[in-house]
Design a protein around this motif. Structure first.
Motif, PDB file in Angstrom:
ATOM      1  N   UNK A 151       6.566  29.714  43.689  1.00  0.00           N
ATOM      2  CA  UNK A 151       7.620  30.490  43.028  1.00  0.00           C
ATOM      3  C   UNK A 151       7.817  30.099  41.571  1.00  0.00           C
ATOM      4  N   UNK A 152       7.326  28.916  41.161  1.00  0.00           N
ATOM      5  CA  UNK A 152       7.468  28.536  39.751  1.00  0.00           C
ATOM      6  C   UNK A 152       6.196  28.785  38.934  1.00  0.00           C
ATOM      7  N   UNK A 161      -0.690  26.332  37.980  1.00  0.00           N
ATOM      8  CA  UNK A 161       0.216  26.387  39.121  1.00  0.00           C
ATOM      9  C   UNK A 161       0.580  25.052  39.746  1.00  0.00           C
ATOM     10  N   UNK A 162      -0.115  23.991  39.369  1.00  0.00           N
ATOM     11  CA  UNK A 162       0.269  22.678  39.888  1.00  0.00           C
ATOM     12  C   UNK A 162       1.676  22.316  39.435  1.00  0.00           C
ATOM     13  N   UNK A 163       2.398  21.529  40.225  1.00  0.00           N
ATOM     14  CA  UNK A 163       3.786  21.242  39.873  1.00  0.00           C
ATOM     15  C   UNK A 163       4.247  19.914  40.480  1.00  0.00           C
ATOM     16  N   UNK A 164       5.502  19.582  40.194  1.00  0.00           N
ATOM     17  CA  UNK A 164       6.052  18.300  40.647  1.00  0.00           C
ATOM     18  C   UNK A 164       6.220  18.260  42.159  1.00  0.00           C
ATOM     19  N   UNK A 165       6.527  19.390  42.774  1.00  0.00           N
ATOM     20  CA  UNK A 165       6.635  19.406  44.234  1.00  0.00           C
ATOM     21  C   UNK A 165       5.286  19.105  44.877  1.00  0.00           C
ATOM     22  N   UNK A 166       4.219  19.643  44.309  1.00  0.00           N
ATOM     23  CA  UNK A 166       2.892  19.357  44.844  1.00  0.00           C
ATOM     24  C   UNK A 166       2.520  17.902  44.687  1.00  0.00           C
ATOM     25  N   UNK A 167       2.842  17.317  43.525  1.00  0.00           N
ATOM     26  CA  UNK A 167       2.533  15.915  43.281  1.00  0.00           C
ATOM     27  C   UNK A 167       3.367  15.007  44.183  1.00  0.00           C
ATOM     28  N   UNK A 185       6.070  28.921  23.911  1.00  0.00           N
ATOM     29  CA  UNK A 185       5.415  30.064  24.542  1.00  0.00           C
ATOM     30  C   UNK A 185       3.927  30.047  24.241  1.00  0.00           C
ATOM     31  N   UNK A 186       3.167  30.576  25.165  1.00  0.00           N
ATOM     32  CA  UNK A 186       1.717  30.584  25.014  1.00  0.00           C
ATOM     33  C   UNK A 186       1.289  31.484  23.860  1.00  0.00           C
ATOM     34  N   UNK A 187       0.121  31.188  23.330  1.00  0.00           N
ATOM     35  CA  UNK A 187      -0.525  32.064  22.359  1.00  0.00           C
ATOM     36  C   UNK A 187      -1.703  32.736  23.057  1.00  0.00           C
ATOM     37  N   UNK A 188      -2.423  33.553  22.335  1.00  0.00           N
ATOM     38  CA  UNK A 188      -3.591  34.194  22.932  1.00  0.00           C
ATOM     39  C   UNK A 188      -4.688  33.194  23.236  1.00  0.00           C
ATOM     40  N   UNK A 189      -4.587  32.009  22.609  1.00  0.00           N
ATOM     41  CA  UNK A 189      -5.622  30.985  22.797  1.00  0.00           C
ATOM     42  C   UNK A 189      -5.309  29.978  23.888  1.00  0.00           C
ATOM     43  N   UNK A 190      -4.070  29.964  24.371  1.00  0.00           N
ATOM     44  CA  UNK A 190      -3.759  28.998  25.408  1.00  0.00           C
ATOM     45  C   UNK A 190      -2.287  28.680  25.515  1.00  0.00           C
ATOM     46  N   UNK A 191      -1.988  27.796  26.460  1.00  0.00           N
ATOM     47  CA  UNK A 191      -0.609  27.400  26.738  1.00  0.00           C
ATOM     48  C   UNK A 191      -0.516  25.873  26.807  1.00  0.00           C
ATOM     49  N   UNK A 192       0.724  25.379  26.837  1.00  0.00           N
ATOM     50  CA  UNK A 192       0.948  23.937  26.855  1.00  0.00           C
ATOM     51  C   UNK A 192       0.964  23.345  28.246  1.00  0.00           C
ATOM     52  N   UNK A 193       0.017  23.735  29.086  1.00  0.00           N
ATOM     53  CA  UNK A 193      -0.076  23.192  30.449  1.00  0.00           C
ATOM     54  C   UNK A 193      -0.225  21.678  30.448  1.00  0.00           C
ATOM     55  N   UNK A 194      -0.767  21.137  29.359  1.00  0.00           N
ATOM     56  CA  UNK A 194      -1.015  19.696  29.230  1.00  0.00           C
ATOM     57  C   UNK A 194       0.226  18.923  28.825  1.00  0.00           C
ATOM     58  N   UNK A 252       9.520  24.785  33.126  1.00  0.00           N
ATOM     59  CA  UNK A 252       9.708  25.559  34.363  1.00  0.00           C
ATOM     60  C   UNK A 252       8.428  25.822  35.144  1.00  0.00           C
ATOM     61  N   UNK A 253       7.255  25.754  34.493  1.00  0.00           N
ATOM     62  CA  UNK A 253       6.009  25.898  35.249  1.00  0.00           C
ATOM     63  C   UNK A 253       5.806  24.721  36.213  1.00  0.00           C
ATOM     64  N   UNK A 254       6.383  23.573  35.866  1.00  0.00           N
ATOM     65  CA  UNK A 254       6.203  22.363  36.676  1.00  0.00           C
ATOM     66  C   UNK A 254       7.332  22.159  37.672  1.00  0.00           C
ATOM     67  N   UNK A 255       8.404  22.946  37.528  1.00  0.00           N
ATOM     68  CA  UNK A 255       9.525  22.812  38.446  1.00  0.00           C
ATOM     69  C   UNK A 255      10.832  22.617  37.707  1.00  0.00           C
ATOM     70  N   UNK A 256      11.710  21.849  38.311  1.00  0.00           N
ATOM     71  CA  UNK A 256      13.051  21.646  37.779  1.00  0.00           C
ATOM     72  C   UNK A 256      13.324  20.160  37.596  1.00  0.00           C
ATOM     73  N   UNK A 257      14.435  19.865  36.942  1.00  0.00           N
ATOM     74  CA  UNK A 257      14.860  18.472  36.810  1.00  0.00           C
ATOM     75  C   UNK A 257      15.116  17.858  38.186  1.00  0.00           C
ATOM     76  N   UNK A 258      15.601  18.677  39.100  1.00  0.00           N
ATOM     77  CA  UNK A 258      15.845  18.192  40.456  1.00  0.00           C
ATOM     78  C   UNK A 258      14.524  17.849  41.152  1.00  0.00           C
ATOM     79  N   UNK A 259      13.488  18.605  40.861  1.00  0.00           N
ATOM     80  CA  UNK A 259      12.168  18.286  41.418  1.00  0.00           C
ATOM     81  C   UNK A 259      11.680  16.932  40.917  1.00  0.00           C
ATOM     82  N   UNK A 260      11.969  16.645  39.653  1.00  0.00           N
ATOM     83  CA  UNK A 260      11.568  15.346  39.102  1.00  0.00           C
ATOM     84  C   UNK A 260      12.379  14.223  39.746  1.00  0.00           C
TER      85      UNK A 260
END
Length: 656
Positions: free
Chosen positions: A55-56, A80-86, A118-127, A139-147
């Motif tokens: 959902x995130x 799509x990887x996130x803190x809940x998965x980790x 926000x992402x550009x046409x060349x990429x996003x800050x997934x790192x 928000x792609x990684x989850x919430x503060x509560x997830x952390x």
């Protein structure tokens, strides 16, 4: 903790070496150790580890990603990887933190979690390195509560958490018209906290490759277009203290890896680190660890960041390069000796080379398996054995070992092997090229994930190394003395003065078995505690048979031999490579000791600690720039005798 070598001859594969013997009564001194000194670190990019909450994936969007950042088929966007998965279930057998714990890791380093531009046409800050909201989880990684949940799981499992932080720059919001900086309309409040939206908090002099500021563009310019903070300003470094102290207090991080540490101003860490340490101590973290990313393969250049700029310690890029070259067979053990010969440069009252954070590959340069095969074409056929050798060297020599996620399952990479091509998904990937990349110890992943199937041999090997360190603490960043370093053989002793046992670690990068013999500090027999090599003891020497492409560890059955010792003389000379003054203590015995160095001004009666060295040659380096011009100081080397009496020699040094 600072290894040096003394070898005499190598005849027909039978090696004889004269080295100091360790004394049972060496002075029990306290060495400067960071909080992570005994840990083994797992470095993970949460977006690429495991998707625990679909959902995130769209960062809160219901039908599309409002940031434009999600595209799991491209290497440049969120997957799509996130803190809940980790985090996972936090129960044994799960794929999350429990799996990492089971592999033998004791600390987890996460790439930055802050909200990204926000992402550009060349990429996003997934790192994580394009931060704009420094107070909240992206928000792609989850919430503060997830952390918070991840932090609670880590605490339950006994895992330490390390956060990757960025203090040099933010995401790219500021734009230039000619040489005038401005914030585009609609983005006046793009960053959090609010002081990050003030143009005066930045240098605003263009990119570091072509900046127009007065001074070093490396420190003043935008890092590949990212907005460069004026870290010398009080509002900035105090603001960064406030930001990152919140992450410590809310989530229990015990260490920071500082990105782009060479790009901040020279005094930043002197201003920032004390505040971070103070804030950490308020919540009971009294030995907070900060290590910086200074991408430089010359130890002489790295030393200055610790001795002069206030960094606690750094990532050991020189070790990475040298270890990969040795393990691949590209270079001989002499290069390792040359590397470790520089370790005494790090020795001060508060620092030691043992605090360096070692690694074999990372998210920028590429994975260790790729780098080994690229270093030596012939290494390709022995890639698994050579990759294991590299890890054995890292786990068992000095420093704090770090493994990049995915290396434990044999990920390699393709193309140039670096940057985006070294950031594969652990979960089932949608990047077609990653499905067919070769794996060390297994077949390409295809449509499966990296958690399923038989356990990879690299994973098993790393777990065995970790178990070995836990069982024998001397092997976990204990004192180290090189016994031999030439061609395909690197042999060193590890020991802990409280245990008084000696361990000999032998690494053979040859494709044939070798039979060396080395002098030791133990006269009893030896047991093989790791690997399959055999041994034979005679007096204070150890003869070994080492299989091809192997790492073997021997443990003495008796205590380290006693030997009386005292300081025979102390001498000084100028080191022309660094400008430092080398202070060398000579003992009247071959006994390994812990020699304490101290200094005092000619007008003072008080001795001030200057560093401790616990293997031959016993030395420290003094920087004349830390004193008034043409100062005269007294330097003393001292140790305790077998009966506890202090023995010392001193000399006078005129600094210029």
């Amino acid at each position: 903790m600072k290894p040096k070598v003394l070898f005499i001859s190598a005849l027909m594969g039978c090696i004889s070496i004269l080295v100091p013997q360790a004394s049972q009564s060496a002075e029990q001194s306290t060495y400067p150790e960071v909080g992570l000194a005994k840990d083994v670190i797992y470095f993970v990019m949460p977006d690429r580890y495991l998707n625990g909450d679909a959902s995130n994936d769209l960062a809160g969007g219901t039908t599309q990603d409002p940031t434009g950042g999600f595209n799991p088929t491209s290497t440049a966007f969120f997957h799509g990887g996130d803190l809940k998965g980790l985090t996972g279930t936090c129960e044994k057998g799960d794929k999350g933190l429990a799996r990492i714990k089971d592999l033998g890791f004791t600390a987890v380093w996460l790439t930055p979690l802050v909200g990204q531009q926000k992402a550009t046409s060349n990429g996003a800050g997934y790192h994580g390195y394009w931060g704009v909201d420094f107070l909240n989880v992206d928000p792609h990684l989850g919430t503060n509560e997830d952390l918070s949940a991840l932090s609670a799981c880590a605490k339950k499992l006994g895992l330490k958490l390390i956060l990757d932080v960025v203090t040099n720059h933010t995401g790219d919001v500021i734009q230039y018209m000619d040489k005038t900086a401005s914030i585009p309309a609609g983005k006046e409040s793009a960053k959090n906290p609010s002081w990050l939206n003030d143009l005066s908090s930045y240098h605003n002099v263009g990119d570091m490759s072509r900046c127009w500021g007065e001074g070093s563009c490396t420190q003043l310019g935008d890092f590949y277009g990212l907005d460069d903070l004026a870290t010398e300003k009080e509002v900035v470094y105090k603001g960064m203290i406030d930001i990152y102290s919140q992450w410590i207090k809310k989530y229990g991080f015990v260490g920071f890896r500082v990105d782009t540490a060479r790009h901040v101003d020279n005094d930043f860490f002197k201003n920032w680190s004390p505040g971070i340490n103070q804030q950490a101590s308020q919540v009971g973290i009294n030995n907070f660890t900060t290590f910086g990313e200074v991408w430089d393969i010359n130890p002489i250049n790295l030393v200055g960041y610790i001795r002069d700029r206030g960094l606690q310690t750094v990532l050991d890029f020189p070790f990475q390069r040298t270890a990969v070259q040795f393990a691949s067979g590209y270079s001989g053990a002499e290069v390792l000796n040359n590397l470790f010969e520089n370790d005494d440069l790090y020795t001060t009252q508060s620092s030691s080379a043992s605090n360096l954070v070692t690694f074999l590959g990372n998210h920028d340069m590429g994975r260790v398996g790729f780098l080994i095969s690229a270093s030596q074409v012939k290494a390709e056929k022995d890639l698994q054995a050579r990759t294991q050798l590299a890890h054995a060297l890292m786990y068992l020599s000095r420093g704090i070992p770090t493994v990049y996620y995915g290396d434990e399952v044999g990920m390699t990479g393709s193309g140039n092997g670096g940057d985006q091509l070294a950031r594969q998904d652990m979960f089932a990937t949608k990047v077609d090229s990653w499905k067919t990349e070769k794996r060390i110890g297994s077949t390409p992943v295809g449509n499966g994930d990296s958690f399923s199937g038989a356990e990879n041999p690299i994973s098993k090997y790393l777990k065995a190394l970790s178990t070995l360190r836990q069982k024998y603490p001397a092997l976990a960043n204990g004192a180290m003395q090189i016994r031999y370093a030439k061609d395909n053989l690197f042999i060193f002793s590890k020991f802990d003065q409280s245990e008084k046992k000696e361990y000999v670690v032998a690494l053979n990068t040859s494709s044939r078995a070798l039979a060396p013999s080395v002098k030791t500090s133990s006269g009893a027999g030896w047991a093989t505690v790791f690997g399959t090599g055999t041994s034979k003891a005679k007096a204070l020497s150890l003869s070994m048979t080492l299989p091809a492409l192997s790492a073997t560890v021997y443990r003495s059955s008796g205590l380290i031999a006693q030997s009386k010792s005292k300081v025979a003389k102390i001498a000084t000379k100028k080191d022309f490579l660094t400008g430092y003054v080398e202070v060398l203590a000579t003992l009247n015995t071959n006994s390994l000791q812990a020699v304490t160095f101290e200094t005092r001004a000619s007008s003072s009666s008080e001795w001030i600690a200057a560093g401790i060295d616990n293997n031959w040659p016993y030395r420290i380096y003094i920087d004349p720039l830390h004193y008034s011009p043409s100062s005269t100081i007294e330097v003393r080397a001292r140790l305790a005798s077998e009966k506890g009496a202090v023995n010392a020699k001193s000399t006078t040094v005129k600094l210029s």
